[in-house]
Design a protein around this motif. Structure first.
Motif, mmCIF file in Angstrom:
data_model
loop_
_atom_site.group_PDB
_atom_site.id
_atom_site.type_symbol
_atom_site.label_atom_id
_atom_site.label_comp_id
_atom_site.label_asym_id
_atom_site.label_seq_id
_atom_site.Cartn_x
_atom_site.Cartn_y
_atom_site.Cartn_z
ATOM 1 N N PRO A 343 0.812 -1.218 0.000
ATOM 2 C CA PRO A 343 0.000 0.000 0.000
ATOM 3 C C PRO A 343 0.850 1.275 0.000
ATOM 4 O O PRO A 343 0.445 2.284 -0.583
ATOM 5 C CB PRO A 343 -0.827 -0.130 1.283
ATOM 6 C CG PRO A 343 -0.979 -1.605 1.457
ATOM 7 C CD PRO A 343 0.348 -2.178 1.028
ATOM 8 N N SER A 344 2.019 1.214 0.617
ATOM 9 C CA SER A 344 2.924 2.368 0.578
ATOM 10 C C SER A 344 3.441 2.601 -0.840
ATOM 11 O O SER A 344 3.598 3.749 -1.281
ATOM 12 C CB SER A 344 4.100 2.156 1.535
ATOM 13 O OG SER A 344 3.660 2.077 2.873
ATOM 14 N N ILE A 345 3.703 1.519 -1.574
ATOM 15 C CA ILE A 345 4.098 1.644 -2.975
ATOM 16 C C ILE A 345 2.946 2.234 -3.790
ATOM 17 O O ILE A 345 3.149 3.123 -4.632
ATOM 18 C CB ILE A 345 4.531 0.280 -3.541
ATOM 19 C CG1 ILE A 345 5.884 -0.128 -2.945
ATOM 20 C CG2 ILE A 345 4.612 0.315 -5.071
ATOM 21 C CD1 ILE A 345 6.346 -1.506 -3.352
ATOM 22 N N PHE A 346 1.719 1.766 -3.549
ATOM 23 C CA PHE A 346 0.559 2.333 -4.226
ATOM 24 C C PHE A 346 0.492 3.844 -3.977
ATOM 25 O O PHE A 346 0.179 4.621 -4.882
ATOM 26 C CB PHE A 346 -0.737 1.699 -3.722
ATOM 27 C CG PHE A 346 -0.847 0.208 -3.902
ATOM 28 C CD1 PHE A 346 0.013 -0.487 -4.740
ATOM 29 C CD2 PHE A 346 -1.829 -0.502 -3.225
ATOM 30 C CE1 PHE A 346 -0.104 -1.869 -4.901
ATOM 31 C CE2 PHE A 346 -1.956 -1.875 -3.383
ATOM 32 C CZ PHE A 346 -1.086 -2.561 -4.217
ATOM 33 N N ALA A 347 0.751 4.229 -2.731
ATOM 34 C CA ALA A 347 0.715 5.644 -2.374
ATOM 35 C C ALA A 347 1.770 6.435 -3.144
ATOM 36 O O ALA A 347 1.471 7.419 -3.823
ATOM 37 C CB ALA A 347 0.928 5.796 -0.867
ATOM 38 N N LEU A 348 2.993 5.989 -3.046
ATOM 39 C CA LEU A 348 4.103 6.698 -3.679
ATOM 40 C C LEU A 348 3.944 6.789 -5.186
ATOM 41 O O LEU A 348 4.367 7.763 -5.813
ATOM 42 C CB LEU A 348 5.416 6.003 -3.326
ATOM 43 C CG LEU A 348 5.810 6.066 -1.846
ATOM 44 C CD1 LEU A 348 6.927 5.063 -1.543
ATOM 45 C CD2 LEU A 348 6.245 7.477 -1.465
ATOM 46 N N ARG A 349 3.308 5.773 -5.773
ATOM 47 C CA ARG A 349 3.109 5.765 -7.232
ATOM 48 C C ARG A 349 2.289 6.968 -7.691
ATOM 49 O O ARG A 349 2.438 7.428 -8.820
ATOM 50 C CB ARG A 349 2.431 4.453 -7.624
ATOM 51 C CG ARG A 349 2.450 4.145 -9.102
ATOM 52 C CD ARG A 349 3.855 3.850 -9.599
ATOM 53 N NE ARG A 349 3.815 3.349 -10.966
ATOM 54 C CZ ARG A 349 3.842 4.134 -12.057
ATOM 55 N NH1 ARG A 349 3.889 5.438 -11.933
ATOM 56 N NH2 ARG A 349 3.817 3.600 -13.256
ATOM 57 N N GLY A 350 1.417 7.456 -6.807
ATOM 58 C CA GLY A 350 0.629 8.636 -7.139
ATOM 59 C C GLY A 350 1.167 9.911 -6.526
ATOM 60 O O GLY A 350 0.540 10.967 -6.641
#
Length: 431
Positions: A343-350
């Motif tokens: 979920p942190s990767i999902f966040a950073l992706r945006g």
């Protein structure tokens, strides 16, 4: 090129396991590989290594549908207890787990048993032998001394030493905190044709074992929709309600996502975790005037986050939501507070800044450091000592606004392109 995939973690309901494995399989196919054999994460967990035929994706989905429904209603401790009893039963009843070594000294004797063709269903070996390359999706498995990491290392050894096939292990974090697993790794990692870690901490941690390299997690391949294009459809009432959870919020208005940590299960009784986390949410609400959206990305978090959502009457994005929708939600938030890697990767992706909570391994600390965020992960099990720190970090990120978002988003986009390095073993991309 025929590819045999070991540890297809899309059999796990966890958001990140589904995302990472789905992306890896897409990469393999787009690079010209043909996946003609799969061992899932559940196959490894229950030592189901001798399929007579390789199940189609829709068959795998059907096989796990009932179990996933049960997961939604059972407390996490019951599901973990079932896993333990299943492993104990297998070991005591001389099931397939007799082929899986307990220590490195058992490797060759177990290999002899494994290679015998008298047992029922040798499709696994046949598919491995007919493969051009075996890709092991390491994920977050290389910790502790459970049956999954031991099976992965044993299969790697058996395939290299006895079948003389090309074997790579990709997209993974290592924390060899158990001496038996570490000794296995010392024997097997030098044999791999390529070792790809998803964080720089693991590269440094294993520099005495092998010549590993860093490459971004395959989940970076998922990209959130632009809010301007997404919010019109997603603002419809009930759009994110995935039964039995309700996620009623307005994505056209500012919101923060808050999630759990793999450490929550370690505490056993979750009452005090719920109370501490609920208090953290209240502190954030005093600071942030927008919406708070809770997220449950793993079965461990589900009961806790549901209780908090009911207590504080907050929307909850539940475990069963499609991965791409989860990416859209977290990637368009003003910030993400949590101790979950993917979920942190999902966040950073945006471009969403991450305020990290600790997890079972060092991976949250590694991720925020790689992203250029100067934060130490707050102790997820002592939130009462971290309230002010977390709120101060949130305020700092919000104050930096779009400049921080653009910086994080650009870093994540670079990682998304670089993550194709996980499939360098397939030589050339076909796109």
């Amino acid at each position: 090129m025929k590819v045999f995939l070991i540890n297809d973690s899309s059999s796990n309901s966890n958001w990140g396991d589904r995302a990472a494995a789905t992306a890896l399989k897409q990469m393999i196919v787009e690079c010209g590989g043909k996946i003609h054999g799969i061992i899932t994460e559940d196959d490894l967990r229950y030592s189901r290594l001798f399929h007579k035929t390789t199940p189609a994706p829709e068959q795998i989905h059907q096989n796990h549908r009932i179990k996933d429904l049960i997961r939604m209603f059972l407390p996490p401790i019951m599901f973990e207890l079932r896993k333990g009893l299943q492993r104990l039963y297998q070991n005591n009843k001389s099931g397939n787990s007799v082929y899986i070594p307990q220590t490195v000294n058992d490797f060759d004797s177990c290999a002899g048993l494994f290679l015998q063709r008298e047992h029922s269903g040798t499709d696994c070996l046949d598919l491995i032998e007919s493969s051009d390359v075996i890709v092991i999706h390491g994920d977050g498995c290389m910790v502790g001394n459970g049956i999954i990491p031991r099976t992965i290392l044993f299969l790697g050894y058996l395939i290299k030493q006895y079948l003389n096939k090309k074997v790579v292990i990709v997209n993974h974090t290592t924390e060899f905190d158990h001496p038996d697993l570490y000794q296995m790794a010392r024997k097997v990692y030098p044999l791999f044709d390529d070792v790809v870690f998803r964080d720089t901490f693991s590269v440094d941690h294993c520099n005495s074992l092998c010549r590993g390299r860093y490459c971004a997690d395959t989940a970076f391949l998922f990209k959130p929709a632009l809010r301007s294009e997404w919010e019109v459809i997603s603002s419809r009432a009930g759009y994110f309600d995935v039964w039995p959870d309700t996620a009623r919020f307005d994505p056209s208005k500012a919101y923060i996502c808050m999630g759990g940590s793999s450490l929550f299960y370690c505490e056993g009784d979750s009452t005090h975790i719920i109370n501490k986390y609920a208090e953290l949410v209240k502190r954030v609400q005093k600071t942030f005037a927008g919406q708070i959206v809770l997220t449950s990305s793993d079965i461990v978090d589900q009961g806790i986050m549901r209780s908090i959502a009911q207590l504080l009457e907050l929307p909850l994005v539940g475990l069963q939501i499609p991965v791409q929708q989860a990416v859209d939600i977290v990637g368009n938030a003003e910030a993400y507070i949590g101790g979950r890697w993917h979920p942190s990767i999902f966040a950073l992706r945006g471009g969403t800044p991450v305020i990290p909570l600790s997890s079972k391994t060092f991976k949250m600390q590694a991720l925020v450091q790689m992203a250029g965020l100067d934060f130490n992960a707050s102790d997820a099990l002592s939130l009462e000592n971290e309230y002010d720190v977390i709120v101060d970090r949130l305020l700092s990120c919000l104050k930096q606004g779009n400049s921080l978002r653009m910086k994080l988003k650009q870093w994540a986009e670079n990682e998304a392109e670089a993550c194709w390095g996980n499939v360098d073993c397939l030589k050339h991309r076909s796109i």
